[in-house]
Design an enzyme around this catalytic site. Sequence first.
Site, PDB file in Angstrom:
ATOM      1  N   LYS A 128      -2.605  -1.592  -6.395  1.00  0.00           N
ATOM      2  CA  LYS A 128      -1.513  -1.224  -5.485  1.00  0.00           C
ATOM      3  C   LYS A 128      -1.852   0.053  -4.707  1.00  0.00           C
ATOM      4  O   LYS A 128      -1.738   0.099  -3.489  1.00  0.00           O
ATOM      5  CB  LYS A 128      -0.194  -0.990  -6.250  1.00  0.00           C
ATOM      6  CG  LYS A 128       0.293  -2.177  -7.046  1.00  0.00           C
ATOM      7  CD  LYS A 128       1.618  -1.894  -7.726  1.00  0.00           C
ATOM      8  CE  LYS A 128       1.567  -0.789  -8.766  1.00  0.00           C
ATOM      9  NZ  LYS A 128       0.711  -1.086  -9.911  1.00  0.00           N
ATOM     10  N   ARG A 155      10.726  -0.920  -9.892  1.00  0.00           N
ATOM     11  CA  ARG A 155      10.053  -1.445 -11.079  1.00  0.00           C
ATOM     12  C   ARG A 155      11.029  -2.108 -12.037  1.00  0.00           C
ATOM     13  O   ARG A 155      10.606  -2.630 -13.069  1.00  0.00           O
ATOM     14  CB  ARG A 155       9.416  -0.274 -11.816  1.00  0.00           C
ATOM     15  CG  ARG A 155       7.928  -0.225 -11.718  1.00  0.00           C
ATOM     16  CD  ARG A 155       7.486   1.064 -12.387  1.00  0.00           C
ATOM     17  NE  ARG A 155       6.140   0.998 -12.775  1.00  0.00           N
ATOM     18  CZ  ARG A 155       5.169   1.625 -12.119  1.00  0.00           C
ATOM     19  NH1 ARG A 155       5.401   2.314 -11.040  1.00  0.00           N
ATOM     20  NH2 ARG A 155       3.940   1.542 -12.559  1.00  0.00           N
ATOM     21  N   ARG A 172      -7.184   9.292 -16.183  1.00  0.00           N
ATOM     22  CA  ARG A 172      -5.749   9.497 -16.391  1.00  0.00           C
ATOM     23  C   ARG A 172      -5.395   9.289 -17.861  1.00  0.00           C
ATOM     24  O   ARG A 172      -5.912   8.363 -18.494  1.00  0.00           O
ATOM     25  CB  ARG A 172      -4.979   8.483 -15.532  1.00  0.00           C
ATOM     26  CG  ARG A 172      -4.216   9.122 -14.402  1.00  0.00           C
ATOM     27  CD  ARG A 172      -3.714   8.117 -13.421  1.00  0.00           C
ATOM     28  NE  ARG A 172      -2.675   7.213 -13.914  1.00  0.00           N
ATOM     29  CZ  ARG A 172      -2.019   6.352 -13.151  1.00  0.00           C
ATOM     30  NH1 ARG A 172      -2.290   6.289 -11.854  1.00  0.00           N
ATOM     31  NH2 ARG A 172      -1.108   5.561 -13.641  1.00  0.00           N
ATOM     32  N   ARG A 176       1.888  -0.295 -20.949  1.00  0.00           N
ATOM     33  CA  ARG A 176       2.269  -0.400 -19.526  1.00  0.00           C
ATOM     34  C   ARG A 176       2.325  -1.869 -19.097  1.00  0.00           C
ATOM     35  O   ARG A 176       3.217  -2.272 -18.343  1.00  0.00           O
ATOM     36  CB  ARG A 176       1.277   0.385 -18.656  1.00  0.00           C
ATOM     37  CG  ARG A 176       1.487   1.893 -18.774  1.00  0.00           C
ATOM     38  CD  ARG A 176       0.271   2.660 -18.306  1.00  0.00           C
ATOM     39  NE  ARG A 176      -0.025   2.486 -16.908  1.00  0.00           N
ATOM     40  CZ  ARG A 176      -1.224   2.754 -16.370  1.00  0.00           C
ATOM     41  NH1 ARG A 176      -2.208   3.204 -17.123  1.00  0.00           N
ATOM     42  NH2 ARG A 176      -1.412   2.591 -15.081  1.00  0.00           N
TER      43      ARG A 176
HETATM   44  P1  AP5 Z   1      -5.339   1.251  -8.357  1.00  0.00           P
HETATM   45  O1  AP5 Z   1      -5.307   0.968  -6.907  1.00  0.00           O
HETATM   46  O2  AP5 Z   1      -5.261   2.648  -8.805  1.00  0.00           O
HETATM   47  O3  AP5 Z   1      -4.267   0.336  -9.105  1.00  0.00           O
HETATM   48  P2  AP5 Z   1      -2.700   0.490  -9.224  1.00  0.00           P
HETATM   49  O4  AP5 Z   1      -2.119  -0.876  -9.190  1.00  0.00           O
HETATM   50  O5  AP5 Z   1      -2.180   1.477  -8.226  1.00  0.00           O
HETATM   51  O6  AP5 Z   1      -2.626   1.056 -10.695  1.00  0.00           O
HETATM   52  P3  AP5 Z   1      -1.769   2.248 -11.295  1.00  0.00           P
HETATM   53  O7  AP5 Z   1      -2.257   2.427 -12.694  1.00  0.00           O
HETATM   54  O8  AP5 Z   1      -1.786   3.463 -10.437  1.00  0.00           O
HETATM   55  O9  AP5 Z   1      -0.358   1.614 -11.271  1.00  0.00           O
HETATM   56  P4  AP5 Z   1       0.784   1.939 -12.162  1.00  0.00           P
HETATM   57  O10 AP5 Z   1       1.840   1.166 -11.493  1.00  0.00           O
HETATM   58  O11 AP5 Z   1       0.636   1.657 -13.599  1.00  0.00           O
HETATM   59  O12 AP5 Z   1       0.850   3.544 -12.111  1.00  0.00           O
HETATM   60  P5  AP5 Z   1       1.771   4.516 -11.312  1.00  0.00           P
HETATM   61  O13 AP5 Z   1       0.966   5.673 -10.959  1.00  0.00           O
HETATM   62  O14 AP5 Z   1       2.561   3.819 -10.257  1.00  0.00           O
HETATM   63  O15 AP5 Z   1      -6.686   0.581  -8.941  1.00  0.00           O
HETATM   64  C1  AP5 Z   1      -7.026   0.694 -10.309  1.00  0.00           C
HETATM   65  C2  AP5 Z   1      -8.573   0.773 -10.438  1.00  0.00           C
HETATM   66  O16 AP5 Z   1      -9.140  -0.456 -10.006  1.00  0.00           O
HETATM   67  C3  AP5 Z   1      -9.203   1.858  -9.557  1.00  0.00           C
HETATM   68  O17 AP5 Z   1     -10.308   2.395 -10.242  1.00  0.00           O
HETATM   69  C4  AP5 Z   1      -9.675   1.116  -8.307  1.00  0.00           C
HETATM   70  O18 AP5 Z   1     -10.813   1.725  -7.750  1.00  0.00           O
HETATM   71  C5  AP5 Z   1     -10.007  -0.272  -8.877  1.00  0.00           C
HETATM   72  N1  AP5 Z   1      -9.691  -1.345  -7.933  1.00  0.00           N
HETATM   73  C6  AP5 Z   1      -8.601  -1.436  -7.131  1.00  0.00           C
HETATM   74  N2  AP5 Z   1      -8.620  -2.585  -6.447  1.00  0.00           N
HETATM   75  C7  AP5 Z   1      -9.733  -3.268  -6.860  1.00  0.00           C
HETATM   76  C8  AP5 Z   1     -10.299  -4.544  -6.522  1.00  0.00           C
HETATM   77  N3  AP5 Z   1      -9.685  -5.362  -5.626  1.00  0.00           N
HETATM   78  N4  AP5 Z   1     -11.442  -4.904  -7.122  1.00  0.00           N
HETATM   79  C9  AP5 Z   1     -12.046  -4.078  -8.021  1.00  0.00           C
HETATM   80  N5  AP5 Z   1     -11.575  -2.865  -8.368  1.00  0.00           N
HETATM   81  C10 AP5 Z   1     -10.415  -2.470  -7.793  1.00  0.00           C
HETATM   82  O19 AP5 Z   1       2.850   4.911 -12.436  1.00  0.00           O
HETATM   83  C11 AP5 Z   1       2.447   5.640 -13.576  1.00  0.00           C
HETATM   84  C12 AP5 Z   1       3.645   5.831 -14.481  1.00  0.00           C
HETATM   85  O20 AP5 Z   1       4.698   6.564 -13.784  1.00  0.00           O
HETATM   86  C13 AP5 Z   1       4.338   4.568 -14.967  1.00  0.00           C
HETATM   87  O21 AP5 Z   1       3.691   3.997 -16.088  1.00  0.00           O
HETATM   88  C14 AP5 Z   1       5.731   5.114 -15.310  1.00  0.00           C
HETATM   89  O22 AP5 Z   1       5.723   5.819 -16.518  1.00  0.00           O
HETATM   90  C15 AP5 Z   1       5.969   6.115 -14.175  1.00  0.00           C
HETATM   91  N6  AP5 Z   1       6.635   5.498 -13.031  1.00  0.00           N
HETATM   92  C16 AP5 Z   1       6.137   5.390 -11.753  1.00  0.00           C
HETATM   93  N7  AP5 Z   1       6.990   4.743 -10.973  1.00  0.00           N
HETATM   94  C17 AP5 Z   1       8.068   4.424 -11.745  1.00  0.00           C
HETATM   95  C18 AP5 Z   1       9.273   3.722 -11.506  1.00  0.00           C
HETATM   96  N8  AP5 Z   1       9.563   3.199 -10.301  1.00  0.00           N
HETATM   97  N9  AP5 Z   1      10.138   3.567 -12.547  1.00  0.00           N
HETATM   98  C19 AP5 Z   1       9.879   4.093 -13.758  1.00  0.00           C
HETATM   99  N10 AP5 Z   1       8.744   4.755 -14.052  1.00  0.00           N
HETATM  100  C20 AP5 Z   1       7.844   4.919 -13.057  1.00  0.00           C
END
Ligand code: AP5
Length: 218
Positions: free
Chosen positions: A13, A88, A160, A171
């Site tokens: 994402k 979410r 992270r 998660r």
């Molecule tokens: P990346 O693009 O970073 O993936 P992502 O889907 O953004 O993963 P996140 O871990 O950031 O998502 P998340 O939703 O768990 O975390 P968030 O920060 O929102 O890619 C991942 C890896 O793969 C990278 O190394 C990249 O290079 C590689 N990659 C990407 N695309 C690729 C491809 N096509 N092919 C190969 N490799 C690829 O949230 C963190 C925490 O915050 C949550 O767990 C929760 O505790 C809290 N939080 C955030 N928002 C909310 C909410 N709305 N409600 C409640 N809690 C929340």
Amino acid sequence: MRIVILGPPGAGKGTQAIEIAQARRITHISTGDVFRAASDSGTRMGLKAQEYMSAGKLVPDEVVIGVVEERLKQDDCTGGFMLDGFPRTLPQAEALDRILAAMGTRLDAVINIATPDEVCEKRLSGRRLCPQCKRGYHILWMPPKEDGKCDDCGASLIQRADDRPESVEERLRQYHEQTASLIDYYSGTGVLIDIPGDQGVEALADAIELKLDVLSSA
Ligand code: AP5
């Protein structure tokens, strides 16, 4: 455009959201980034959010909704935004509809990056981040030029805390329990774009752009 990007943790994402937001000159809002920045600054909200994040749990709806509502009212969102990591839960999705309706607008697109758990696990275990400029890497698929160092600013890359296997498992569990049902919530709206996530970054970006072009010219 006003866009939401959905998908399990590690679906890609953030990677896609940054590119799309740049290409379309809209504001990228990642709720995860907002909470990590608040935690780094040591605010009470940030430190509380960090407790949930480290355990792989969701931050409570009332906290997240308030943060997003305030953010969407800022001037840089009037030309459009890309919401990454929000909504979410069903209450968050309903709150977003209410917030946008009160602003006299609505979502133009909801991108769902459908990615199997085992692919997400591999992506998250190899993810590395620059703590200074926040650029993201993957040790196999997007490695830095010099091992462990950021290409842009030279800082040492970090992993992270919530990318540890036990947090990733939680998660993904939270995603299936609380977030996956949002695909149904948006499926009747005519703005849902479903894209298979198990493809390379460029191929995924091209597929998303194509569908966004169709939606924006409709
Ligand atoms: P990346 O693009 O970073 O993936 P992502 O889907 O953004 O993963 P996140 O871990 O950031 O998502 P998340 O939703 O768990 O975390 P968030 O920060 O929102 O890619 C991942 C890896 O793969 C990278 O190394 C990249 O290079 C590689 N990659 C990407 N695309 C690729 C491809 N096509 N092919 C190969 N490799 C690829 O949230 C963190 C925490 O915050 C949550 O767990 C929760 O505790 C809290 N939080 C955030 N928002 C909310 C909410 N709305 N409600 C409640 N809690 C929340």
